[in-house]
Design a protein around this motif. Structure first.
Motif, PDB file in Angstrom:
ATOM      1  N   THR A 114     -11.361  -0.990   4.770  1.00 13.18           N
ATOM      2  CA  THR A 114      -9.907  -1.504   5.369  1.00 13.18           C
ATOM      3  C   THR A 114      -9.157  -2.719   4.437  1.00 13.18           C
ATOM      4  OG1 THR A 114     -10.045   0.034   7.042  1.00 13.18           O
ATOM      5  CG2 THR A 114      -8.321  -1.492   6.672  1.00 13.18           C
ATOM      6  N   SER A 115      -9.606  -3.918   4.593  1.00 20.05           N
ATOM      7  CA  SER A 115      -9.288  -4.721   4.655  1.00 20.05           C
ATOM      8  C   SER A 115      -9.481  -4.988   3.204  1.00 20.05           C
ATOM      9  CB  SER A 115     -10.682  -6.351   4.817  1.00 20.05           C
ATOM     10  OG  SER A 115     -10.487  -6.133   6.472  1.00 20.05           O
ATOM     11  N   LEU A 116     -10.168  -4.567   1.990  1.00 21.51           N
ATOM     12  CA  LEU A 116     -10.118  -4.811   0.691  1.00 21.51           C
ATOM     13  C   LEU A 116      -9.285  -3.542   0.493  1.00 21.51           C
ATOM     14  CD1 LEU A 116     -10.785  -5.214  -2.593  1.00 21.51           C
ATOM     15  CD2 LEU A 116     -12.722  -3.909  -2.067  1.00 21.51           C
ATOM     16  N   LEU A 117      -9.022  -2.542   1.218  1.00 20.18           N
ATOM     17  CA  LEU A 117      -7.959  -1.497   0.224  1.00 20.18           C
ATOM     18  C   LEU A 117      -6.343  -1.988   0.229  1.00 20.18           C
ATOM     19  CD1 LEU A 117      -9.618   1.715   1.874  1.00 20.18           C
ATOM     20  CD2 LEU A 117      -9.858   1.099  -0.783  1.00 20.18           C
ATOM     21  N   TYR A 118      -6.549  -2.733   2.290  1.00 21.42           N
ATOM     22  CA  TYR A 118      -5.111  -2.930   2.002  1.00 21.42           C
ATOM     23  C   TYR A 118      -4.199  -4.409   1.774  1.00 21.42           C
ATOM     24  CZ  TYR A 118      -1.629  -3.689   6.175  1.00 21.42           C
ATOM     25  OH  TYR A 118      -0.304  -3.730   6.445  1.00 21.42           O
ATOM     26  N   THR A 119      -5.217  -4.740   0.940  1.00 19.01           N
ATOM     27  CA  THR A 119      -5.102  -6.214   0.588  1.00 19.01           C
ATOM     28  C   THR A 119      -4.043  -5.695  -1.074  1.00 19.01           C
ATOM     29  OG1 THR A 119      -6.225  -8.091   1.163  1.00 19.01           O
ATOM     30  CG2 THR A 119      -5.789  -7.975  -0.739  1.00 19.01           C
ATOM     31  N   LEU A 120      -4.976  -4.977  -1.687  1.00 22.92           N
ATOM     32  CA  LEU A 120      -4.832  -4.061  -3.152  1.00 22.92           C
ATOM     33  C   LEU A 120      -3.364  -3.539  -3.539  1.00 22.92           C
ATOM     34  CD1 LEU A 120      -8.091  -3.067  -4.330  1.00 22.92           C
ATOM     35  CD2 LEU A 120      -6.908  -4.309  -5.461  1.00 22.92           C
ATOM     36  N   THR A 121      -3.798  -2.929  -1.892  1.00 22.47           N
ATOM     37  CA  THR A 121      -1.751  -1.856  -2.235  1.00 22.47           C
ATOM     38  C   THR A 121      -0.482  -2.937  -1.331  1.00 22.47           C
ATOM     39  OG1 THR A 121      -3.005  -0.325  -1.068  1.00 22.47           O
ATOM     40  CG2 THR A 121      -0.775  -0.096  -0.915  1.00 22.47           C
ATOM     41  N   THR A 122      -0.601  -3.823  -0.021  1.00 25.79           N
ATOM     42  CA  THR A 122       0.246  -4.902   0.440  1.00 25.79           C
ATOM     43  C   THR A 122       1.203  -6.046  -0.562  1.00 25.79           C
ATOM     44  OG1 THR A 122      -0.936  -5.533   1.362  1.00 25.79           O
ATOM     45  CG2 THR A 122       0.242  -3.755   2.484  1.00 25.79           C
ATOM     46  N   ARG A 123      -0.633  -6.224  -1.193  1.00 25.27           N
ATOM     47  CA  ARG A 123      -0.092  -7.469  -2.072  1.00 25.27           C
ATOM     48  C   ARG A 123      -0.376  -7.380  -3.836  1.00 25.27           C
ATOM     49  NH1 ARG A 123      -2.340 -12.524  -1.389  1.00 25.27           N
ATOM     50  NH2 ARG A 123      -1.026 -12.742  -3.057  1.00 25.27           N
ATOM     51  N   TYR A 124      -0.849  -5.823  -4.304  1.00 20.28           N
ATOM     52  CA  TYR A 124      -0.517  -5.669  -5.551  1.00 20.28           C
ATOM     53  C   TYR A 124      -0.300  -5.314  -5.734  1.00 20.28           C
ATOM     54  CZ  TYR A 124      -3.476  -9.995  -5.156  1.00 20.28           C
ATOM     55  OH  TYR A 124      -3.880 -11.592  -5.313  1.00 20.28           O
ATOM     56  N   ASP A 125       0.317  -3.749  -5.001  1.00 23.67           N
ATOM     57  CA  ASP A 125       1.233  -2.963  -5.523  1.00 23.67           C
ATOM     58  C   ASP A 125       0.276  -2.077  -5.777  1.00 23.67           C
ATOM     59  OD1 ASP A 125       3.127  -1.925  -4.104  1.00 23.67           O
ATOM     60  OD2 ASP A 125       4.678  -1.838  -6.681  1.00 23.67           O
ATOM     61  N   LEU A 194       0.640   4.479   4.578  1.00 24.05           N
ATOM     62  CA  LEU A 194       0.146   2.548   4.459  1.00 24.05           C
ATOM     63  C   LEU A 194      -0.824   3.230   5.830  1.00 24.05           C
ATOM     64  CD1 LEU A 194      -0.041   0.077   3.262  1.00 24.05           C
ATOM     65  CD2 LEU A 194       1.995  -0.151   4.548  1.00 24.05           C
ATOM     66  N   GLY A 195      -1.882   1.919   5.888  1.00 25.80           N
ATOM     67  CA  GLY A 195      -2.703   2.417   7.414  1.00 25.80           C
ATOM     68  C   GLY A 195      -3.517   1.850   6.776  1.00 25.80           C
ATOM     69  N   GLY A 196      -5.105   1.858   8.103  1.00 26.35           N
ATOM     70  CA  GLY A 196      -6.527   1.589   7.663  1.00 26.35           C
ATOM     71  C   GLY A 196      -7.275   1.104   9.674  1.00 26.35           C
ATOM     72  N   CYS A 197      -8.118   1.083   8.900  1.00 24.81           N
ATOM     73  CA  CYS A 197      -9.214   0.330  10.358  1.00 24.81           C
ATOM     74  C   CYS A 197      -8.506  -0.459  11.232  1.00 24.81           C
ATOM     75  CB  CYS A 197     -10.255   0.774  10.283  1.00 24.81           C
ATOM     76  SG  CYS A 197     -11.231   0.322  12.113  1.00 24.81           S
ATOM     77  N   LEU A 198      -7.832   0.365  12.484  1.00 24.88           N
ATOM     78  CA  LEU A 198      -6.978  -1.035  13.285  1.00 24.88           C
ATOM     79  C   LEU A 198      -7.821  -2.466  13.608  1.00 24.88           C
ATOM     80  CD1 LEU A 198      -3.796  -1.403  14.476  1.00 24.88           C
ATOM     81  CD2 LEU A 198      -4.775  -0.182  16.499  1.00 24.88           C
ATOM     82  N   ASP A 199      -9.283  -1.801  13.626  1.00 21.86           N
ATOM     83  CA  ASP A 199     -10.473  -3.207  14.261  1.00 21.86           C
ATOM     84  C   ASP A 199      -9.726  -4.030  13.198  1.00 21.86           C
ATOM     85  OD1 ASP A 199     -10.700  -0.653  14.741  1.00 21.86           O
ATOM     86  OD2 ASP A 199     -12.269  -1.606  16.287  1.00 21.86           O
ATOM     87  N   CYS A 200     -10.190  -3.233  11.591  1.00 24.12           N
ATOM     88  CA  CYS A 200     -10.041  -4.793  10.661  1.00 24.12           C
ATOM     89  C   CYS A 200      -8.737  -4.996  10.212  1.00 24.12           C
ATOM     90  CB  CYS A 200     -10.238  -3.814   8.880  1.00 24.12           C
ATOM     91  SG  CYS A 200     -12.453  -3.278   9.710  1.00 24.12           S
ATOM     92  N   LEU A 201      -7.176  -4.455  10.566  1.00 24.40           N
ATOM     93  CA  LEU A 201      -5.750  -4.533  10.347  1.00 24.40           C
ATOM     94  C   LEU A 201      -5.207  -5.886  10.999  1.00 24.40           C
ATOM     95  CD1 LEU A 201      -4.107  -1.584   9.726  1.00 24.40           C
ATOM     96  CD2 LEU A 201      -5.216  -2.745   7.946  1.00 24.40           C
ATOM     97  N   THR A 241      -2.482  -5.830  19.761  1.00 25.49           N
ATOM     98  CA  THR A 241      -2.269  -5.459  18.473  1.00 25.49           C
ATOM     99  C   THR A 241      -1.031  -5.049  17.607  1.00 25.49           C
ATOM    100  OG1 THR A 241      -5.039  -4.969  17.667  1.00 25.49           O
ATOM    101  CG2 THR A 241      -3.445  -4.588  16.004  1.00 25.49           C
ATOM    102  N   LEU A 242      -0.832  -3.210  18.222  1.00 23.79           N
ATOM    103  CA  LEU A 242       0.196  -3.134  18.207  1.00 23.79           C
ATOM    104  C   LEU A 242       2.100  -3.605  18.075  1.00 23.79           C
ATOM    105  CD1 LEU A 242      -0.899   0.705  19.026  1.00 23.79           C
ATOM    106  CD2 LEU A 242      -0.529  -0.284  16.746  1.00 23.79           C
ATOM    107  N   TRP A 243       1.372  -4.083  19.188  1.00 26.32           N
ATOM    108  CA  TRP A 243       2.587  -4.921  19.315  1.00 26.32           C
ATOM    109  C   TRP A 243       2.685  -6.115  18.544  1.00 26.32           C
ATOM    110  CZ3 TRP A 243       3.056 -10.439  20.694  1.00 26.32           C
ATOM    111  CH2 TRP A 243       4.156 -11.266  21.036  1.00 26.32           C
TER     112      TRP A 243
END
Length: 323
Positions: A114-125, A194-201, A241-243
């Protein structure tokens, strides 16, 4: 949104282990998974850390170097994470994101990736795929949810429907009916997925790898359909986390939120996940117990795709388009 090219027959898939590796006792299962990819007419290469046991497959710098080699390799069409783990985030400072921008390619995995995927999508589109890891095709007959991942990388974006049953591999409950819970009623919503593993996010808040604010603003007109896979966060931790996400503006343009079946549910205060999620996310369309994440069958999600999510009578359909 940058959508990498889907794979063609004989394209090369690079498997790497950016978090944990696959220990010797599981190499036979990995061999079966690799054979599935080859049967689908793809060439496969592995980085040297893939078959390493232990908490991590190598040092952070070494794991990143092996990932970067695949990013920079002109003959690798897709990067597939071997498995999950706990410490992928340590490699983020060493990842060659700029080379990925120059030659975008699909990256797929779930859980710690998740950490890699989310960075690629949100930071680098760059769109990424949250779905079965490369070592996850190890059954004699590939189940439909895993087959969908194989079909998707070849460009098949068929609608995904909620499944009929699931079996929790960590709880002796037998086969259970899949019922999507919609506490605020059935709905149909469209937005960027958009999303992923909440533990990682929960680890990315405020770091250079959290591009959520810019992503949400960039796609304000589309809105966001969020999906969350909870591995081992307590009900209380899910609420907190959601808060925090809500207060940081992550849900400013949310159209709907999906939460998958909890892998390891627990609560110090005897609270329910449903109550905690509803309290943290007032007034948003919700799906709980969805086919997302660690308790298969799981849908395959393209972060950045324009998606339509429809629910009706405990079932649901997700359709993704690349636009």
């Amino acid at each position: 949104m940058i959508f990498p090219s889907f794979l063609q027959p004989r394209d090369r898939i690079g498997i790497t282990a950016p978090s944990a590796g696959i220990a010797a006792e599981d190499h036979e299962a990995l061999n079966l998974s690799v054979s599935r990819l080859r049967e689908a007419d793809y060439r496969v290469i592995e980085t040297e850390n893939v078959r390493k046991g232990g908490i991590v497959s190598a040092s952070a710098a070494e794991r990143a170097a092996q990932l970067n080699a695949l990013i920079q390799h002109s003959d690798v069409a897709m990067i597939w994470c071997a498995c999950g783990g706990d410490f992928l985030l340590d490699i983020l400072p060493f990842v060659d994101f700029e080379s990925m921008l120059k030659r975008p390619k699909w990256v797929q995995g779930y859980s710690d990736p998740t950490s890699l995927l989310y960075t690629l999508t949100t930071r680098y589109d760059i769109a990424t795929i949250y779905g079965t890891n490369a070592g996850g095709f190890d059954e004699e007959t590939v189940p439909p949810h895993a087959q969908y991942s194989l079909d998707l990388i070849g460009g098949n974006l068929a609608p995904q429907h909620s499944f009929e049953t699931y079996t929790h591999r960590f709880r002796d409950e037998g086969e259970q009916a899949v019922v999507w819970e919609t506490p605020r009623g059935d709905f149909s919503a469209t937005g960027r997925l958009l999303g992923g593993c909440l533990d990682c996010l929960s680890d990315l808040f405020g770091t250079p790898y959290d591009g959520t604010a810019d992503f949400v603003e960039r796609y304000r007109d589309d809105g966001i359909i969020w999906y969350f896979d909870v591995f081992a966060l307590s009900a209380e931790a899910v609420y907190r986390t959601l808060w925090r996400m809500r207060e940081c503006g992550w849900f400013a343009t949310a159209r709907a939120i999906m939460v998958g079946r909890i892998c390891f549910p627990h609560s110090q205060l005897d609270l329910t996940y449903r109550d905690m999620i509803e309290q943290a996310l007032p007034d948003l369309p919700l799906v709980l117990e969805a086919d997302v994440g660690h308790v298969p069958p799981r849908m395959t999600m393209i972060n950045g795709a324009l998606a339509t999510l429809t629910t009706e009578n405990g079932k649901g359909t997700l359709t993704m388009t690349l636009e």
